[in-house]
Design a protein around this motif. Structure first.
Motif, short mmCIF file in Angstrom:
data_model
loop_
_atom_site.label_atom_id
_atom_site.label_comp_id
_atom_site.label_asym_id
_atom_site.label_seq_id
_atom_site.Cartn_x
_atom_site.Cartn_y
_atom_site.Cartn_z
N ALA A 18 12.90 8.35 5.45
CA ALA A 18 12.71 7.54 4.24
C ALA A 18 13.54 8.09 3.09
CB ALA A 18 11.23 7.49 3.87
N GLY A 19 14.82 8.22 3.32
CA GLY A 19 15.77 8.77 2.36
C GLY A 19 17.01 9.19 3.11
N GLY A 20 18.07 9.51 2.39
CA GLY A 20 19.29 9.92 3.07
C GLY A 20 19.88 8.79 3.89
N ALA A 21 20.33 9.14 5.09
CA ALA A 21 21.01 8.15 5.94
C ALA A 21 20.04 7.31 6.77
CB ALA A 21 22.00 8.87 6.85
N GLY A 22 18.77 7.71 6.81
CA GLY A 22 17.80 6.92 7.56
C GLY A 22 17.91 7.10 9.06
N PHE A 23 17.95 8.34 9.53
CA PHE A 23 18.03 8.59 10.96
C PHE A 23 16.72 8.17 11.62
CE2 PHE A 23 18.21 11.17 14.84
CZ PHE A 23 19.54 11.00 15.21
N PRO A 24 16.77 7.35 12.69
CA PRO A 24 15.53 6.94 13.36
C PRO A 24 14.68 8.15 13.76
CG PRO A 24 17.35 5.59 14.12
CD PRO A 24 17.94 6.68 13.27
N THR A 25 13.45 8.18 13.31
CA THR A 25 12.62 9.38 13.45
C THR A 25 12.29 9.70 14.90
OG1 THR A 25 11.69 8.92 11.26
CG2 THR A 25 10.50 10.48 12.63
N TYR A 26 12.15 8.67 15.73
CA TYR A 26 11.79 8.94 17.13
C TYR A 26 12.84 9.82 17.81
CZ TYR A 26 15.17 5.47 18.91
OH TYR A 26 16.32 4.78 19.25
N ALA A 27 14.10 9.69 17.38
CA ALA A 27 15.18 10.45 18.01
C ALA A 27 15.18 11.91 17.54
CB ALA A 27 16.53 9.80 17.71
N LYS A 28 14.44 12.22 16.47
CA LYS A 28 14.34 13.60 15.99
C LYS A 28 13.34 14.43 16.79
CE LYS A 28 15.59 14.02 11.12
NZ LYS A 28 15.08 14.45 9.80
N LEU A 29 12.37 13.75 17.39
CA LEU A 29 11.28 14.48 18.05
C LEU A 29 11.77 15.09 19.35
CD1 LEU A 29 8.35 11.98 17.44
CD2 LEU A 29 9.20 13.81 15.97
N ASP A 30 11.54 16.37 19.52
CA ASP A 30 12.09 17.09 20.66
C ASP A 30 11.18 18.27 20.99
OD1 ASP A 30 13.77 18.71 22.40
OD2 ASP A 30 15.47 17.58 21.62
N LYS A 31 10.92 18.45 22.27
CA LYS A 31 10.08 19.57 22.73
C LYS A 31 10.76 20.92 22.53
CE LYS A 31 6.23 17.84 24.77
NZ LYS A 31 4.87 18.41 24.69
N LYS A 32 12.06 20.91 22.20
CA LYS A 32 12.75 22.17 21.94
C LYS A 32 12.29 22.79 20.62
CE LYS A 32 17.01 20.66 24.26
NZ LYS A 32 18.45 20.32 24.07
N ALA A 33 11.65 21.99 19.80
CA ALA A 33 11.23 22.48 18.48
C ALA A 33 10.06 23.45 18.59
CB ALA A 33 10.84 21.30 17.60
N ASP A 34 10.09 24.48 17.77
CA ASP A 34 8.93 25.36 17.63
C ASP A 34 8.40 25.34 16.20
OD1 ASP A 34 10.51 27.14 16.04
OD2 ASP A 34 11.15 28.21 17.83
N THR A 35 9.11 24.59 15.32
CA THR A 35 8.75 24.56 13.90
C THR A 35 8.98 23.16 13.34
OG1 THR A 35 9.41 26.88 13.62
CG2 THR A 35 9.25 25.54 11.62
N ILE A 36 8.06 22.71 12.49
CA ILE A 36 8.24 21.49 11.72
C ILE A 36 8.23 21.86 10.25
CG2 ILE A 36 7.23 19.26 11.05
CD1 ILE A 36 6.00 19.08 13.84
N ILE A 37 9.12 21.25 9.47
CA ILE A 37 9.13 21.46 8.02
C ILE A 37 8.91 20.12 7.34
CG2 ILE A 37 10.41 22.30 6.02
CD1 ILE A 37 12.11 23.99 7.92
N LEU A 38 7.90 20.06 6.46
CA LEU A 38 7.71 18.89 5.62
C LEU A 38 8.56 19.09 4.37
CD1 LEU A 38 6.12 16.21 5.12
CD2 LEU A 38 4.56 17.59 3.72
N ASN A 39 9.48 18.17 4.14
CA ASN A 39 10.41 18.29 3.02
C ASN A 39 9.85 17.61 1.78
OD1 ASN A 39 12.57 18.36 1.28
ND2 ASN A 39 14.07 17.54 2.72
N CYS A 40 9.34 18.41 0.84
CA CYS A 40 8.91 17.90 -0.45
C CYS A 40 9.71 18.59 -1.56
CB CYS A 40 7.41 18.09 -0.67
SG CYS A 40 6.77 17.21 -2.12
N ALA A 41 10.99 18.86 -1.26
CA ALA A 41 11.85 19.52 -2.25
C ALA A 41 12.23 18.56 -3.37
CB ALA A 41 13.10 20.06 -1.58
#
Length: 440
Positions: A18-41
Motif C-alpha cells: 500500500a505504497g511505493g511500487a505496489g508489489f503484490p503481497t502474496y509474492a513476498k511471502l516465503d518460508k525462507k524468512a525468519d523475520t518480519i518487519i512492520l514498516n511504520c517509518a
C-alpha cells in the motif's frame, strides 16, 4: 491456514504493497524468512497515514502480523516505528505484550528510514545485497496499511479503499478513506478546496512523489496528495527536463561528492555512486561504464538532488533516466561484491526536520486527522494496472450492475497479478484496456 491458502487469499482480494511500487503481497511471502518487519517509518515529510492507521487498528494489525508469522514460521517480528510517533507508540506498547515474538524497533528520525533496505539494517543489522530484496537475508517487510488490508481480507473484505493524506495548500488538511478510482479533484474538495490558484499537485511524498493533475485517480498505492505552489523549489525540480539537467551538470558540477557521501544506499556498501556518475555524465565519458551500470542500484530516494547538491543539480533524475534506459534495453544490474557499511554512517544520516526545512515544507507540517465523512462523487475510474506485474483482467462489461466488494477484474492467469474489486454499488459505464468506469 497454510502459506498457499494465504497467498491465494491475498491474490484474490487484491492485496499489494500500500505504497511505493505496489508489489503484490502474496509474492513476498516465503518460508525462507525468519523475520518480519512492520514498516511504520513513514519517512517522507508531511505523510501521516501509517501512524494514524496503526494507532486506530493496533490490535487488528498486530494480531494479523502474529498470524502471518505463524504461517511463515518466522521467529521474530519487529515493529519499526519512530519514537516521535508517541501516541502510536503508546498504543503498540499497550498491546505488544500479548504477542510473544514481537519487538519494537525505534527508528531514527531520518530520511529515508522507510526504505526497506535501510529499515532491514536498522532492525536486524543485516545488509541486503545490492540489487537484491530483503528476503535474500531472510526478511519480509510489510507496511502498516498492507497488514490492515490483510486483516480485512481475512474477514472476507477485499481492497476497495485507500487511506490518503491530503495536505499543503488546502483549507482542511485531512486523511481520507477514499474509494479506489476517485479523482484527485474530489479528494481536494473533501479537504475544503485549494487555498491558492493554479497549484501543483504532487502525488505521493515530496521526495519521491510525481506531479499529477486533478484528473488523476486514487490507486492501491496512493499515499498522499500535496497541493503546493509551483514556485516551490521541489516542484521546479520535478518540472525540469533531463535534456536541461544534463547540460547543467556539464556546466556546473564541481565534484564535491556530497551526493555520494550522503547516499543512503552507498552508506550501506552498495556501489551506487552519484558523484562518479555525475563526473562521467558531465564529461560525456563512456570509457568507464561502471558509473552508468551502477545507476541500476539507485533507489530513487532523491536526497542527492533535493538535499545534498549545493548547486541545485539533479543526480537522481539523471540516474533514474539512465536506469530506465538500461532496463528498456534488457540490461541487468551487474553482480557486485558487498562492501562494508560506512563507519561513520550514523553521522551522515539526514534528520527529517532539516530535510523538511530545506524543502520549504515547514508551513505545511500540520495535523491531517482521519475523517470518516463520506466523500461525494458520481463515478470512479478504476485503473487495471495499479501494481507491479500484469494488469488485472476485466470480468464485467458495460451495462453490468455491480455491488460493493464484487470482483470486477481478475488476476491475470499465470502472472504476477492481483484482482480488483468495486468500492461501490453502481453501474459499469465503460470498460477498456486501461480502466473500468463505475457510475453511482
Amino acid at each position: 491456514m497454510n502459506i498457499d491458502s494465504l497467498k491465494e487469499l491475498l491474490r484474490e482480494n487484491g492485496i499489494v504493497g500500500a505504497g511505493g511500487a505496489g508489489f503484490p503481497t502474496y509474492a513476498k511471502l516465503d518460508k525462507k524468512a525468519d523475520t518480519i518487519i512492520l514498516n511504520c517509518a513513514e519517512c517522507e515529510p508531511l505523510l501521516r497515514l501509517h501512524r494514524q492507521v496503526l494507532k486506530m487498528y493496533t490490535n487488528e494489525i498486530l494480531s494479523t502480523l502474529y498470524e502471518i508469522s505463524k504461517i511463515l514460521e518466522v521467529s521474530t517480528v519487529y515493529i519499526g516505528i519512530k519514537g516521535s510517533y508517541k501516541r502510536t507508540l503508546a498504543a503498540v506498547e499497550n498491546e505488544i505484550s500479548s504477542f510473544n515474538n514481537m519487538k519494537i524497533c525505534k527508528l531514527p528520525e531520518v530520511y529515508p528510514a522507510g526504505d526497506e533496505v535501510v529499515l532491514t539494517y536498522e532492525a536486524t543489522g543485516r545488509v541486503v545485497p545490492a540489487g537484491s530484496i530483503p528476503i535474500s537475508v531472510g526478511v519480509v517487510v510489510l507496511n502498516v496499511e498492507t497488514v490492515y488490508n490483510i486483516y480485512r481480507a481475512m474477514q472476507g473484505e477485499p481492497v476497495t479503499h485507500k487511506f490518503v493524506t491530503v495536505t499543503g495548500e488546502v483549507k482542511n488538511p485531512v486523511t481520507l478513506y477514499a474509494p479506489i478510482g476517485l479523482s484527485v479533484e474530489k479528494l481536494i474538495e473533501a479537504a475544503g478546496g485549494a487555498t491558492i490558484e493554479d497549484p501543483a499537485y504532487v502525488l505521493g511524498g515530496p521526495m519521491m512523489g510525481k506531479l499529477g493533475s486533478p484528473l488523476d485517480v486514487v490507486t492501491k498505492t496512493s499515499n498522499a496528495v500535496l497541493v503546493l505552489p509551483k514556485t516551490l523549489p521541489l516542484v521546479q525540480k520535478k518540472l525540469s527536463k533531463t535534456s536541461i539537467d544534463i547540460k547543467r551538470a556539464m556546466s556546473a558540477c564541481c565534484q564535491c561528492s556530497y551526493c555520494t557521501s550522503l547516499c543512503p544506499r552507498n552508506l550501506l556498501g552498495h556501489p551506487i555512486d552519484p558523484g562518479a556518475f555525475m563526473l562521467a555524465a558531465a564529461n560525456n565519458s563512456t570509457t568507464n561504464t561502471a558509473p552508468y551500470l551502477n545507476a541500476m542500484f539507485c533507489s530513487g530516494c532523491g536526497l542527492c538532488e533535493m538535499y545534498s547538491c549545493t548547486q541545485g543539480l539533479s543526480p537522481r533524475s539523471l540516474l533514474q533516466a539512465t536506469k530506465k534506459g538500461l532496463q528498456k534495453q534488457g540490461v541487468k544490474a551487474p553482480a557486485v561484491k558487498a562492501e562494508k557499511v560506512e563507519e561513520f554512517r550514523d553521522m551522515r544520516m539526514i534528520p527529517l526536520s532539516r530535510l523538511r526545512s530545506r524543502l520549504g515544507l515547514d508551513p505545511y507540517n500540520c495535523s491531517a486527522p482521519v475523517s470518516e465523512e463520506p466523500i461525494k462523487f458520481k463515478k470512479l475510474n478504476i485503473l487495471l494496472s495499479q501494481h507491479i506485474g500484469a494488469p488485472a483482467v476485466p470480468v464485467v462489461k458495460k451495462g453490468d450492475k455491480v455491488l460493493s466488494g464484487q470482483m470486477i477484474a481478475s488476476a491475470a492467469d499465470k502472472a504476477l497479478s492481483v484482482a480488483i474489486h468495486s468500492p461501490v454499488n453502481g453501474t459499469v459505464t465503460e470498460v477498456n484496456k486501461s480502466k473500468i468506469t463505475i457510475s453511482v
